[in-house]
Design a protein around this motif. Sequence first.
Motif: not given
Length: 454
Positions: A68-76, A81-83, A128-132, A440-447
């Motif tokens: 979810r957008t706003g939560d910490p990335l596991r990588s620190g 990121p959003g959208n 950009g992109c993030t990878t889960i 994905n829900a675009y807003t609020p960003g949720t995968t």
Amino acid sequence: MTSRRELLARTGAAGVGIAFAGAVGELFTGSSAAARGMGTGAGYGPLVPDPTGLLDLPEGFAYRVLSRTGDPLRSGEGPVPGNCDGMAAFALGRGSVALVRNHENRPTAKYPVPAIDGLTYDPGAKGGCTTIHLDRRGEVTDERVSIAGTAVNCAGGPSLWGTWLTCEENEDRAGTNGYTKDHGFVFEVDARDPYRSGAVPLTAMGRFQHEAVAIDPRTGVVYETEDAFASPFGLFYRFLPAKPLGGPGSLRAGGRLQAMRVPGVADLSSVQETGTVFHGIEWVDVPDPLAAQTPIRDQDFGPLGITHGQKLEGCYWGGRSVYFVCSFARAADGSAATHFGQVWRYDPQARTLKLVIAFGPDTDVQLPGEEPDNIALAPDGGLMVCEDGEGVQHVYGLTRGGEVYPMARNAQNIGTPEAPEWGEFAGVTFSPDGRTMYVNAYTPGTTFAVTGPW
């Protein structure tokens, strides 16, 4: 202009579905499941309201929130990121999966993609992109930045060699909106090791408002859509790589960019009758792929001109053809005619273009659903379509038999109780084993990861 939602409000329609005309079965040409006669059911039943107010699904299905957008990335590296937009899943071995996800961030983004050394193209850009990373049980084991410093990463598409091609739906130049480099490019993202691909623009593929890509597995030709909602509208392109089917990094070798010309058709929206076929489709070299002075869609393609289309979005390969979506067209915006969504099929061998599906209230105003966007092949041989219109937002399933059914509904109200709003769905894709749908829900960003009796 009166939207379908306004028509529904006037008529009091309350059904859930999608209105369309055309031969839906054509969308499944060549899919292995479809060839076995699957994908002909009528869905999984009505959607059950989610007590937690996130995602409504049919009975028997369940979801897991992966990110979810706003939560910490596991990588620190910072917050998620959003959208959240386009996405694809890649097998990593032993049942693990890498889920590469776009972030359609503009300069004002509240949650930008963190700039990472070795992965950042333009420090002034927020997309950009993030990878889960998921293990064989579907548990998140890592989440990190895979490319940064790009702009408005909307959709894209998987390559044939296990990388993600992320597309910038933006063509701003260096010195505007805080950008330090030109934008409007495709970038390759390695799902296993993003440092191996880096942040290198594939400039020969053109500088324009990219949306999605699909690759012909026989020839390596890359097809590209341009999402332009203001006139002059976008074009449908093909890129002829210098090293076709060359593997990771091969698209950096350059190639030839061409735009589609449909003889006698200046604007795809002028075609309204499904089943219409055009023969002798032409491909014209783009005069200036880098658009140094003039956007490609407004360049001089000779006395015969070029064929435009408003909101050219989703794109995928099926059987021997490439399919692309025109999300909508509005005469008020300058299109030749108005429609609520089209799906086109181009057959490279026959050089034919066919209008396969038309969405919209002219077919049946009692059925909501408009502006189709991302499309993905489902495990049963059908399709999943993300809705990007007004009002309640759904992921719809389409079967080979022409049945349309709701698969998911975004229950996250981003408006108020008195004036509710729901964000669009994006990035629908399936795990390599076909057992999980990611969306994905675009807003609020949720995968989400959705499992059940597929």
